[in-house]
Design an enzyme around this catalytic site. Structure first.
Site, PDB file in Angstrom:
ATOM      1  NE  ARG A  41      17.620  15.808   1.137  1.00 10.51           N
ATOM      2  CZ  ARG A  41      17.488  14.615   1.681  1.00 10.51           C
ATOM      3  NH1 ARG A  41      18.369  13.674   1.431  1.00 10.51           N
ATOM      4  NH2 ARG A  41      16.488  14.375   2.491  1.00 10.51           N
ATOM      5  N   PRO A  62       0.820  -1.215   0.000  1.00 12.27           N
ATOM      6  CG  PRO A  62      -0.692  -1.545   1.708  1.00 12.27           C
ATOM      7  CD  PRO A  62       0.627  -2.003   1.202  1.00 12.27           C
ATOM      8  CD  GLU A  63       4.045   2.257  -3.753  1.00 12.60           C
ATOM      9  OE1 GLU A  63       4.312   3.347  -4.287  1.00 12.60           O
ATOM     10  OE2 GLU A  63       4.454   1.172  -4.210  1.00 12.60           O
ATOM     11  NE  ARG A  77       6.495 -10.207   4.724  1.00 13.67           N
ATOM     12  CZ  ARG A  77       7.446  -9.754   3.907  1.00 13.67           C
ATOM     13  NH1 ARG A  77       7.114  -9.270   2.736  1.00 13.67           N
ATOM     14  NH2 ARG A  77       8.700  -9.781   4.267  1.00 13.67           N
TER      15      ARG A  77
END
Length: 276
Positions: free
Chosen positions: A152, A2-3, A113
């Site tokens: 970054r 799930p994102e 899990r």
DNA sequence: AGTTTAACCTCGATGC
DNA sequence: TGCATCGA
DNA sequence: GTTAAAC
């Protein structure tokens, strides 16, 4: 996995199923570590009798604001699922936590899990405040991403997966967006041209918006609140398409490992940069 | 500092 | 068929 | 998927 699109779909489904307005009348915990905080006793005490006011999403967190100025945060991690079911209905395998609702239903948290976590806190910002910007928020603009990238030097893929950099992106949509933008996942962020940064911005938007319209991607475990799979899996261009022809140039998709995560690219459409 | 590996868990696919 | 390994 | 420990 799930994102952002999957969690947003769950949030919308819970609202449509009228979870807001319901009162928690009981709590059943079957795997203790599912509740990250507080301890089980106060979790049950502080939750029972509280009413759900709103159900929203921030990053990959589901956020339930409750009547007593407390907030329930739910993170599905890899295999977490949320269902609404009549209390009389038999439990499915891997049920870790369930909440009795005032109308006779239960909110059920399944998680094969056992990685999923639930937080009950009066200060949700102490957790959500660490998250980066929402990629679909209208206030998040092209130059915002360009500015973030410029500061970054990390590789693009690990950076996109870093929830402090940008919230809600996971393995599937990172690979899909990098392919759409024509960027190699091991390119370093501060080497992108303005055009490449803009391409990544629009690719992220496109990929997430499409997945949301399709109610999420079901490759393994993700299900909506009604137990149905999403429909975005047929729209994937590179993720888990190893060996399949690139939809743009026809060359076979390759799988590599970047930052410990399986990564899928078209080696022709996503050329590595200098020193990448 | 940046990157990789391992840990947290279960299960299905793969290989011998 | 059974067991070890791998990866999600 | 996230986090902590190890190169």
């Amino acid at each position: 996995m799930p994102e952002l699109p999957e969690v947003e779909t769950v949030a919308r489904d819970l609202r449509r199923a009228h979870l807001p307005g319901q009162t928690f009348t009981g709590v059943h915990l079957f795997w203790a570590r599912t509740v990250a905080c507080p301890d089980e006793t106060s979790f049950r005490a502080r939750l029972t009798g509280q009413t759900v006011e709103t159900v929203t999403r921030r990053g990959k967190f589901l956020r339930l604001d409750l009547s007593g100025a407390e907030t329930l945060l739910i993170h599905l991690r890899m295999t977490g699922r949320l269902y609404l079911a009549p209390a009389s209905e038999a439990a499915m395998p891997h049920l870790r936590l369930s909440f009795d609702l005032g109308d006779g239903r239960q909110l059920r948290f399944h998680d094969m899990r056992k990685f999923g976590r639930v937080y009950l806190t009066a200060d949700p910002d102490s957790i959500l405040g660490k998250l980066g910007p929402e990629p679909l928020d209208e206030t998040f603009r092209v130059d915002d991403l360009q500015n973030l990238l410029a500061g970054r030097k990390m590789m693009l893929k690990p950076l996109l997966l870093d929830q402090r950099f940008i919230a809600g992106i996971g393995n599937i949509y990172a690979d899909e967006a990098l392919f759409l933008a024509g960027l190699h996942p091991q390119r370093h962020a501060n080497t992108l041209s303005p055009d490449e940064g803009a391409a990544l911005f629009h690719a992220l938007r496109r990929v997430l918006t499409l997945a949301l319209e399709n109610r999420g991607t079901t490759l393994d475990d993700y299900r909506t609140v009604t137990g149905k799979p999403g429909e975005n899996q047929d729209s994937l261009l590179v993720f888990r398409q190893t060996g399949q022809p690139c939809p743009r140039c026809g060359r076979p998709i390759e799988r590599l490992v970047v930052g410990g995560r399986g990564t899928h690219i078209c080696p022709h459409c996503q050329p590595p940069g200098e020193g990448g």
